[in-house]
Design a protein around this motif. Structure first.
Motif, PDB file in Angstrom:
ATOM      1  N   PHE A   2       5.579 -23.355  24.900  1.00  0.00           N
ATOM      2  CA  PHE A   2       5.204 -22.358  23.915  1.00  0.00           C
ATOM      3  C   PHE A   2       6.440 -21.575  23.511  1.00  0.00           C
ATOM      4  CE2 PHE A   2       1.347 -23.112  26.260  1.00  0.00           C
ATOM      5  CZ  PHE A   2       0.358 -23.036  25.304  1.00  0.00           C
ATOM      6  N   GLU A   3       6.401 -21.027  22.315  1.00  0.00           N
ATOM      7  CA  GLU A   3       7.424 -20.063  21.922  1.00  0.00           C
ATOM      8  C   GLU A   3       6.912 -18.696  22.305  1.00  0.00           C
ATOM      9  OE1 GLU A   3       9.375 -20.101  18.177  1.00  0.00           O
ATOM     10  OE2 GLU A   3       8.941 -22.227  17.887  1.00  0.00           O
ATOM     11  N   PHE A   4       7.753 -17.926  22.977  1.00  0.00           N
ATOM     12  CA  PHE A   4       7.358 -16.581  23.393  1.00  0.00           C
ATOM     13  C   PHE A   4       8.602 -15.775  23.717  1.00  0.00           C
ATOM     14  CE2 PHE A   4       7.156 -19.476  26.997  1.00  0.00           C
ATOM     15  CZ  PHE A   4       7.977 -18.851  27.934  1.00  0.00           C
ATOM     16  N   VAL A  53       5.650  -8.765  30.039  1.00  0.00           N
ATOM     17  CA  VAL A  53       4.659  -9.625  29.401  1.00  0.00           C
ATOM     18  C   VAL A  53       5.380 -10.688  28.576  1.00  0.00           C
ATOM     19  CG1 VAL A  53       2.779  -7.937  29.323  1.00  0.00           C
ATOM     20  CG2 VAL A  53       4.408  -8.039  27.433  1.00  0.00           C
ATOM     21  N   ALA A  54       4.723 -11.827  28.448  1.00  0.00           N
ATOM     22  CA  ALA A  54       5.174 -12.872  27.524  1.00  0.00           C
ATOM     23  C   ALA A  54       4.319 -12.715  26.273  1.00  0.00           C
ATOM     24  CB  ALA A  54       4.977 -14.254  28.138  1.00  0.00           C
ATOM     25  N   VAL A  55       4.973 -12.583  25.138  1.00  0.00           N
ATOM     26  CA  VAL A  55       4.249 -12.395  23.876  1.00  0.00           C
ATOM     27  C   VAL A  55       4.656 -13.458  22.868  1.00  0.00           C
ATOM     28  CG1 VAL A  55       3.907  -9.899  24.182  1.00  0.00           C
ATOM     29  CG2 VAL A  55       5.947 -10.716  23.013  1.00  0.00           C
ATOM     30  N   ALA A  56       3.671 -13.899  22.084  1.00  0.00           N
ATOM     31  CA  ALA A  56       3.939 -14.843  20.999  1.00  0.00           C
ATOM     32  C   ALA A  56       4.750 -14.111  19.934  1.00  0.00           C
ATOM     33  CB  ALA A  56       2.626 -15.363  20.426  1.00  0.00           C
ATOM     34  N   PRO A  57       5.838 -14.703  19.451  1.00  0.00           N
ATOM     35  CA  PRO A  57       6.701 -14.001  18.495  1.00  0.00           C
ATOM     36  C   PRO A  57       6.068 -13.763  17.131  1.00  0.00           C
ATOM     37  CG  PRO A  57       7.466 -16.252  18.814  1.00  0.00           C
ATOM     38  CD  PRO A  57       6.350 -16.025  19.792  1.00  0.00           C
TER      39      PRO A  57
END
Length: 167
Positions: A2-4, A53-57
């Motif tokens: 995933f991108e994050f 946190v890992a967040v979607a860009p």
């Protein structure tokens, strides 16, 4: 994959963090807890400088989180923290958990923390493998360390990661 992006956890992430936490608890293999705490309790128990946190860009969707808490208030254990990492069901297997653990390791190393600890149910093989890949070693198994709802007694695998900066 995933991108994050990995960013510090803030109050603005509270709802998503607690929802991911609750979903993990509902699997029955994440914790002895049945329900995630409310945000004030969660916030009070986790060290602000060691939670991410890992967040979607593209939209800021929280994909997972990692946080650390003290194992003791005694000064001799000031460099020992217990960590927790949770990834949303839709983001598992995409590198989110490893990136979160790596970011936590980076922040704790910079702060002089010498040991990260984790307790994981033996049935949670994905989490055990993740921690092993991140440099944690198994110390042993605490047999029947606690009762887990209707499932009864559960074992917990105890792991640690020692800082490479400790001589």
């Amino acid at each position: 994959m995933f991108e994050f992006d990995i960013v510090p956890m803030t109050d603005g992430h509270a709802d998503a963090v607690l929802a991911i936490y609750q979903a993990g608890l509902e699997t029955g293999d994440a914790s002895f807890q049945a329900e995630a705490p409310d945000w004030p309790a969660f916030d009070a128990g986790k060290l602000p400088e060691h939670r991410f946190v890992a967040v979607a860009p593209n939209d800021g969707t929280v994909l997972g989180w990692v946080a650390a808490s003290r194992v003791s208030s005694r000064p001799v254990y000031a460099g020992v923290l217990e960590e927790s990492v949770y990834v949303s069901s839709g983001a598992r297997g995409g590198g989110v958990g490893r990136a979160l653990l790596d970011r936590l390791i980076e922040s704790t190393e910079a702060a002089g923390i010498w040991t990260l600890q984790a307790g994981i149910f033996p049935e949670n093989t994905a989490s055990l493998a993740l921690h092993e890949r991140a440099g944690f070693r198994t110390l042993g198994v605490q047999e029947k360390i606690g009762k887990h709802g209707v499932r009864g007694w559960r074992d917990v695998v105890r792991l640690e990661r020692r800082s490479r900066n400790v001589s």
